[in-house]
Design a protein around this motif. Structure first.
Motif, PDB file in Angstrom:
ATOM      1  N   HIS A   1       3.502  -6.179  -0.830  1.00 34.10           N
ATOM      2  CA  HIS A   1       3.213  -6.463  -0.074  1.00 34.10           C
ATOM      3  C   HIS A   1       2.321  -6.076   1.115  1.00 34.10           C
ATOM      4  CE1 HIS A   1       7.656  -4.721  -1.145  1.00 34.10           C
ATOM      5  NE2 HIS A   1       8.150  -6.128  -0.351  1.00 34.10           N
ATOM      6  N   LEU A   2       2.503  -6.909   2.107  1.00 35.55           N
ATOM      7  CA  LEU A   2       1.312  -6.908   2.999  1.00 35.55           C
ATOM      8  C   LEU A   2       2.509  -6.900   4.185  1.00 35.55           C
ATOM      9  CD1 LEU A   2      -0.938 -10.003   2.390  1.00 35.55           C
ATOM     10  CD2 LEU A   2      -1.986  -7.484   2.078  1.00 35.55           C
TER      11      LEU A   2
ATOM     12  N   ASN B   1      -2.041  -9.380  -7.267  1.00 33.11           N
ATOM     13  CA  ASN B   1      -2.327  -8.299  -6.415  1.00 33.11           C
ATOM     14  C   ASN B   1      -2.291  -9.377  -5.149  1.00 33.11           C
ATOM     15  OD1 ASN B   1      -2.261  -6.387  -3.928  1.00 33.11           O
ATOM     16  ND2 ASN B   1      -3.520  -4.776  -5.314  1.00 33.11           N
ATOM     17  N   ILE B   2      -1.198  -9.118  -4.528  1.00 28.16           N
ATOM     18  CA  ILE B   2      -1.165  -9.832  -3.154  1.00 28.16           C
ATOM     19  C   ILE B   2      -2.590 -10.332  -2.054  1.00 28.16           C
ATOM     20  CG2 ILE B   2       0.125  -8.300  -1.429  1.00 28.16           C
ATOM     21  CD1 ILE B   2       1.757 -11.091  -0.808  1.00 28.16           C
ATOM     22  N   LYS B   3      -2.824  -8.912  -2.384  1.00 30.69           N
ATOM     23  CA  LYS B   3      -4.067  -8.453  -1.049  1.00 30.69           C
ATOM     24  C   LYS B   3      -5.369  -9.051  -1.915  1.00 30.69           C
ATOM     25  CE  LYS B   3      -2.639  -3.843  -1.226  1.00 30.69           C
ATOM     26  NZ  LYS B   3      -2.350  -3.747  -2.367  1.00 30.69           N
TER      27      LYS B   3
ATOM     28  N   SER C   1      -0.246  -0.740   4.619  1.00 38.62           N
ATOM     29  CA  SER C   1      -0.255   0.499   5.362  1.00 38.62           C
ATOM     30  C   SER C   1      -1.156   1.176   4.954  1.00 38.62           C
ATOM     31  CB  SER C   1       1.052   1.407   5.091  1.00 38.62           C
ATOM     32  OG  SER C   1       1.083   1.311   3.304  1.00 38.62           O
ATOM     33  N   HIS C   2      -2.059   2.114   5.639  1.00 41.05           N
ATOM     34  CA  HIS C   2      -2.967   3.211   5.434  1.00 41.05           C
ATOM     35  C   HIS C   2      -4.604   2.160   5.647  1.00 41.05           C
ATOM     36  CE1 HIS C   2      -0.252   6.086   5.267  1.00 41.05           C
ATOM     37  NE2 HIS C   2       0.071   5.660   4.066  1.00 41.05           N
ATOM     38  N   SER C   3      -4.927   0.989   5.469  1.00 41.46           N
ATOM     39  CA  SER C   3      -5.783   0.587   5.595  1.00 41.46           C
ATOM     40  C   SER C   3      -5.688  -1.016   6.247  1.00 41.46           C
ATOM     41  CB  SER C   3      -6.245  -0.232   4.015  1.00 41.46           C
ATOM     42  OG  SER C   3      -6.769  -0.900   3.961  1.00 41.46           O
ATOM     43  N   CYS C   4      -6.905  -1.055   7.439  1.00 44.69           N
ATOM     44  CA  CYS C   4      -7.058  -2.292   7.978  1.00 44.69           C
ATOM     45  C   CYS C   4      -8.779  -1.739   8.207  1.00 44.69           C
ATOM     46  CB  CYS C   4      -6.295  -1.811   9.900  1.00 44.69           C
ATOM     47  SG  CYS C   4      -6.438  -3.051  10.830  1.00 44.69           S
TER      48      CYS C   4
END
Length: 444
Positions: free
Chosen positions: A228-229, A428-430, A439-442
């Motif tokens: 998920h992203l 990993n989709i990241k 969530s918690h990362s930008c």
């Protein structure tokens, strides 16, 4: 001097005098009588070897520094490369402090490590290859739709509707509105970042028979999973005068085959890097046969297969419950690790716009999910409910589209990042998007 990209220099058929190449140093090797540099400018996975006199060396000429090299392009005596650059001048455009630079020369950094440095990870081989593949795949998807007569629509990023009805929305708020005592909306109504361009595409499918969009979508899922992203890209298409789910499935299949064929033929070395080092178990996808053996089952059949499975699932499979990732992956394995189309889902599981199959007592809708090895769901689509009486009880705002020249139509959406995961075997989709948001990362 003629400026050449590294890719052009490596692919040159014959020697050339007075050329200029700019890029970043990937390695420096100084010997008594000769100085070797490898430089890369992002145009290819392979580096260009520069051969120079040791007198051209200076203390700023280090790994990571940006350089401009002028000289002659000559045939290389080495079997591994076609051409090399015999340097006459080397200018350091931007020095690089190798001690504090987080990427190290000739080191294969894990994807988790480089993820910490979103501003620098594009300089690594893996992310460089990924971004070239991503660029080619984007171009191939656009070409597929253009060649098949689709009109490209820029659907809005700011919207006042929740297309999926899942409630995972980012609401837009203007900074000055926070200080206001009374609640005011910039657009006079609550506005959100889009979760899908589908409803806007349906509007356009009432004027153009085939339309598509390809842009960012947003889901406020409080998840840090590998799947998920919060911001990702979606390819979505809508087809008018379509009364068969098979037509929608055929476009899904053709899109996958065409885009993947293009990526494999235009980025062979980049794809090879992933299949060799990132996902060694991943066989190179032969797209010509990938779908030839594809499996088509109904939701009913899928639930029966899951109930008879010897595997114990975290979520017990029951008719009327949504398929979880563990179920999707099991179904793909059960069918022989080939793509699986699951069709005709229960009415209560799917959004209001999907076409009623009128098959009481089960009551299903003409929906399809495409499940692929390693990922689970890649595409989701359906025939849309074009019949006004069926919609009147569902959603008033949607009805005007059905009053004025309504036609049977259908469409689908494909998550672009999941597509890249599927083709490259990335876990990993990241790691398949330049700047991951979750969530918690930008970062950046």
């Amino acid at each position: 001097a003629v400026r050449l990209r590294v890719r052009e220099a490596l692919g040159a058929r014959e020697a050339a005098g007075e050329v200029k190449v700019q890029g970043w140093v990937r390695s420096v090797r100084s010997q008594k009588e000769v100085l070797f540099l490898h430089i890369n400018d992002g145009s290819s996975l392979e580096n260009l070897q520069v051969v120079a006199d040791p007198s051209l060396e200076n203390r700023d000429l280090t790994f990571g520094s940006a350089v401009e090299v002028q000289g002659k392009l000559v045939k290389s005596p080495h079997r591994m490369q076609n051409m090399e650059l015999k340097a006459e001048t080397i200018r350091v455009v931007g020095p690089c402090d190798t001690w504090s630079f987080p990427l190290k020369m000739k080191e294969r950094h894990p994807l988790e490590y480089v993820r910490q440095f979103p501003h620098l990870r594009c300089r690594s081989n893996t992310l460089g290859s990924l971004l070239r593949i991503r660029s080619e795949a984007t171009a191939a998807i656009h070409a597929f739709f253009q060649n098949n007569g689709y009109v490209h629509i820029h659907t809005p990023i700011i919207t006042s509707n929740d297309c999926e009805g899942a409630g995972e929305l980012f609401q837009i708020e203007v900074s000055w509105a926070r200080e206001s005592a009374e609640k005011t909306y910039f657009f006079n109504v609550p506005a959100f970042l889009t979760v899908s361009g589908q409803l806007h595409l349906e509007v356009m499918a009432g004027a153009f028979t085939h339309v598509f969009t390809f842009g960012p979508t947003f889901r406020a899922e409080n998840s840090q999973s590998r799947r998920h992203l919060a911001e990702f890209y979606m390819v979505e298409a809508e087809l008018s005068f379509t009364e068969s789910l098979q037509d929608v499935m055929q476009v899904m299949e053709d899109l996958f085959k065409t885009a993947t064929n293009s990526v494999l033929s235009k980025c062979p070395r980049d794809v090879e890097l992933f299949h060799k080092y990132i996902a060694p178990a991943q066989k190179v996808i032969n797209v010509l046969v990938f779908f030839f053996f594809s499996c088509r089952i109904s939701y009913n059949e899928a639930v029966e297969i899951l109930k008879q499975a010897s595997q114990t699932f975290t979520f017990k499979p029951e008719w009327g419950c949504d398929l979880q990732t563990e179920h999707e992956k099991y179904l793909v394995k059960h069918c022989g690790d080939v793509p699986v189309f699951v069709i005709n889902y229960p009415y209560d599981l799917k959004p209001f716009y999907m076409r009623d199959n009128e098959d009481e007592p089960q009551h299903t809708v003409a929906a399809v999910d495409l499940l692929v090895p390693g990922i689970g769901e890649l595409c989701g689509g359906s025939l849309r409910e074009e019949r006004l009486p069926f919609l009147e009880s569902r959603l008033q705002r949607y009805l005007d589209l059905r009053k004025f020249g309504s036609v049977p139509h259908g469409g689908f959406g494909m998550g672009f990042e999941r597509y890249l995961q599927c083709v490259l075997g990335v876990d990993n989709i990241k790691d398949v998007i330049p700047f991951p948001r979750f969530s918690h990362s930008c970062l950046l």
